[in-house]
Design a protein around this motif. Structure first.
Motif, PDB file in Angstrom:
ATOM      1  N   ALA A   1       0.824  -1.196   0.000  1.00 50.90           N
ATOM      2  CA  ALA A   1       0.000   0.000   0.000  1.00 50.90           C
ATOM      3  C   ALA A   1       0.866   1.257   0.000  1.00 50.90           C
ATOM      4  O   ALA A   1       0.482   2.255  -0.582  1.00 50.90           O
ATOM      5  CB  ALA A   1      -0.945  -0.016   1.180  1.00 50.90           C
ATOM      6  N   GLN A   2       2.037   1.210   0.652  1.00 49.11           N
ATOM      7  CA  GLN A   2       2.905   2.385   0.650  1.00 49.11           C
ATOM      8  C   GLN A   2       3.425   2.675  -0.759  1.00 49.11           C
ATOM      9  O   GLN A   2       3.615   3.830  -1.121  1.00 49.11           O
ATOM     10  CB  GLN A   2       4.064   2.197   1.618  1.00 49.11           C
ATOM     11  CG  GLN A   2       3.633   2.266   3.065  1.00 49.11           C
ATOM     12  CD  GLN A   2       4.805   2.073   4.009  1.00 49.11           C
ATOM     13  OE1 GLN A   2       5.771   1.404   3.682  1.00 49.11           O
ATOM     14  NE2 GLN A   2       4.714   2.658   5.187  1.00 49.11           N
ATOM     15  N   SER A   3       3.649   1.624  -1.536  1.00 44.20           N
ATOM     16  CA  SER A   3       4.102   1.812  -2.913  1.00 44.20           C
ATOM     17  C   SER A   3       3.077   2.591  -3.709  1.00 44.20           C
ATOM     18  O   SER A   3       3.415   3.482  -4.486  1.00 44.20           O
ATOM     19  CB  SER A   3       4.328   0.465  -3.593  1.00 44.20           C
ATOM     20  OG  SER A   3       5.268  -0.290  -2.897  1.00 44.20           O
ATOM     21  N   ILE A   4       1.813   2.259  -3.510  1.00 45.88           N
ATOM     22  CA  ILE A   4       0.736   2.922  -4.241  1.00 45.88           C
ATOM     23  C   ILE A   4       0.658   4.388  -3.833  1.00 45.88           C
ATOM     24  O   ILE A   4       0.505   5.268  -4.676  1.00 45.88           O
ATOM     25  CB  ILE A   4      -0.617   2.217  -3.967  1.00 45.88           C
ATOM     26  CG1 ILE A   4      -0.518   0.723  -4.243  1.00 45.88           C
ATOM     27  CG2 ILE A   4      -1.734   2.871  -4.761  1.00 45.88           C
ATOM     28  CD1 ILE A   4       0.027   0.349  -5.578  1.00 45.88           C
ATOM     29  N   ARG A   5       0.795   4.662  -2.541  1.00 44.83           N
ATOM     30  CA  ARG A   5       0.775   6.060  -2.073  1.00 44.83           C
ATOM     31  C   ARG A   5       1.947   6.844  -2.660  1.00 44.83           C
ATOM     32  O   ARG A   5       1.796   7.990  -3.066  1.00 44.83           O
ATOM     33  CB  ARG A   5       0.797   6.111  -0.549  1.00 44.83           C
ATOM     34  CG  ARG A   5      -0.535   5.768   0.076  1.00 44.83           C
ATOM     35  CD  ARG A   5      -0.562   6.163   1.556  1.00 44.83           C
ATOM     36  NE  ARG A   5       0.228   5.262   2.365  1.00 44.83           N
ATOM     37  CZ  ARG A   5      -0.232   4.140   2.898  1.00 44.83           C
ATOM     38  NH1 ARG A   5      -1.477   3.781   2.694  1.00 44.83           N
ATOM     39  NH2 ARG A   5       0.546   3.369   3.631  1.00 44.83           N
ATOM     40  N   LEU A   6       3.119   6.214  -2.707  1.00 49.65           N
ATOM     41  CA  LEU A   6       4.286   6.876  -3.285  1.00 49.65           C
ATOM     42  C   LEU A   6       4.041   7.225  -4.749  1.00 49.65           C
ATOM     43  O   LEU A   6       4.319   8.341  -5.188  1.00 49.65           O
ATOM     44  CB  LEU A   6       5.525   5.987  -3.163  1.00 49.65           C
ATOM     45  CG  LEU A   6       6.768   6.482  -3.899  1.00 49.65           C
ATOM     46  CD1 LEU A   6       7.266   7.783  -3.301  1.00 49.65           C
ATOM     47  CD2 LEU A   6       7.849   5.430  -3.887  1.00 49.65           C
TER      48      LEU A   6
ATOM     49  N   ALA B   1       1.183   7.670  -6.252  1.00 56.84           N
ATOM     50  CA  ALA B   1       0.166   8.721  -6.314  1.00 56.84           C
ATOM     51  C   ALA B   1       0.785  10.089  -6.021  1.00 56.84           C
ATOM     52  O   ALA B   1       0.482  11.082  -6.694  1.00 56.84           O
ATOM     53  CB  ALA B   1      -0.969   8.429  -5.339  1.00 56.84           C
ATOM     54  N   GLN B   2       1.682  10.148  -5.037  1.00 54.55           N
ATOM     55  CA  GLN B   2       2.363  11.403  -4.723  1.00 54.55           C
ATOM     56  C   GLN B   2       3.245  11.851  -5.880  1.00 54.55           C
ATOM     57  O   GLN B   2       3.313  13.038  -6.208  1.00 54.55           O
ATOM     58  CB  GLN B   2       3.175  11.259  -3.445  1.00 54.55           C
ATOM     59  CG  GLN B   2       2.313  11.118  -2.215  1.00 54.55           C
ATOM     60  CD  GLN B   2       3.110  10.721  -0.983  1.00 54.55           C
ATOM     61  OE1 GLN B   2       4.228  10.209  -1.079  1.00 54.55           O
ATOM     62  NE2 GLN B   2       2.537  10.935   0.188  1.00 54.55           N
TER      63      GLN B   2
ATOM     64  N   GLU C   1      -0.443   8.903 -15.735  1.00 57.18           N
ATOM     65  CA  GLU C   1      -0.585   7.718 -14.893  1.00 57.18           C
ATOM     66  C   GLU C   1      -1.284   6.619 -15.678  1.00 57.18           C
ATOM     67  O   GLU C   1      -2.097   6.884 -16.552  1.00 57.18           O
ATOM     68  CB  GLU C   1      -1.434   8.010 -13.646  1.00 57.18           C
ATOM     69  CG  GLU C   1      -0.995   9.199 -12.847  1.00 57.18           C
ATOM     70  CD  GLU C   1      -1.557  10.510 -13.379  1.00 57.18           C
ATOM     71  OE1 GLU C   1      -2.652  10.513 -13.978  1.00 57.18           O
ATOM     72  OE2 GLU C   1      -0.878  11.521 -13.224  1.00 57.18           O
TER      73      GLU C   1
ATOM     74  N   HIS D   1       1.840  -4.075  -7.136  1.00 54.74           N
ATOM     75  CA  HIS D   1       1.199  -4.464  -5.877  1.00 54.74           C
ATOM     76  C   HIS D   1       0.387  -5.717  -6.174  1.00 54.74           C
ATOM     77  O   HIS D   1      -0.574  -5.670  -6.936  1.00 54.74           O
ATOM     78  CB  HIS D   1       0.308  -3.355  -5.335  1.00 54.74           C
ATOM     79  CG  HIS D   1      -0.368  -3.726  -4.057  1.00 54.74           C
ATOM     80  ND1 HIS D   1       0.312  -3.830  -2.862  1.00 54.74           N
ATOM     81  CD2 HIS D   1      -1.648  -4.043  -3.793  1.00 54.74           C
ATOM     82  CE1 HIS D   1      -0.539  -4.191  -1.920  1.00 54.74           C
ATOM     83  NE2 HIS D   1      -1.732  -4.328  -2.450  1.00 54.74           N
TER      84      HIS D   1
END
Length: 140
Positions: A1-6, A8-9, A19, A116
């Motif tokens: 999930a952190q990969s996805i947030r990164l 997105a940022q 994207e 992911h």
């Protein structure tokens, strides 16, 4: 999930970033488990219903699994190895901080790709890099 947030940022922070996300069809069917000689383990399963009659084998038999399939403990690791080989063959650099993120840069821009489970996420500031990756991805 952190990969996805990164990712997105990055999509918000990078000017002109495009994207793209996609599911990887049959991801857990790709690759073969690590052979026993290389530290893997022998994997057997019961004969699926109908196979005994179809192939003329005893119904209480076990068969060796030679290909990757969902449900195997090794399926995720096997898929990750195949994905890593694919990315490295395209000169993508694997992140040290997050092994699920890959990066490629050239004079035209940046391509960042994350995975992911069996979903692929791509951020690109370079249309040529994105097109090159997409072409290779559709052939894989």
């Amino acid at each position: 999930a952190q990969s996805i947030r990164l990712l997105a940022q990055l999509a918000v922070a990078l000017p002109d970033a495009r994207e793209r996300s996609r599911d990887v069809p049959g991801a857990y069917y790709r690759g073969t488990p690590v052979p026993v000689a290389e530290g893997g383990r022998e994997i057997y399963c019961r004969v699926p219903p109908g196979w005994a009659e179809l192939y003329g084998i005893p119904p209480d038999s076990a068969i060796e699994v030679g290909e990757n399939m969902p449900g195997l403990r090794e399926a995720g690791a096997t898929w990750a190895r195949e994905y890593n080989k694919f990315m490295r063959a395209r000169d993508m650099t694997q992140s040290v901080a997050d092994r699920r993120i890959y990066l490629k840069t050239d004079a035209t821009g940046v391509l960042v790709v994350g995975i992911h489970v069996d979903d692929n996420f791509q951020i690109a500031t370079s249309a040529p890099l994105a097109a090159e990756f997409d072409k290779a991805w559709t052939k894989a």
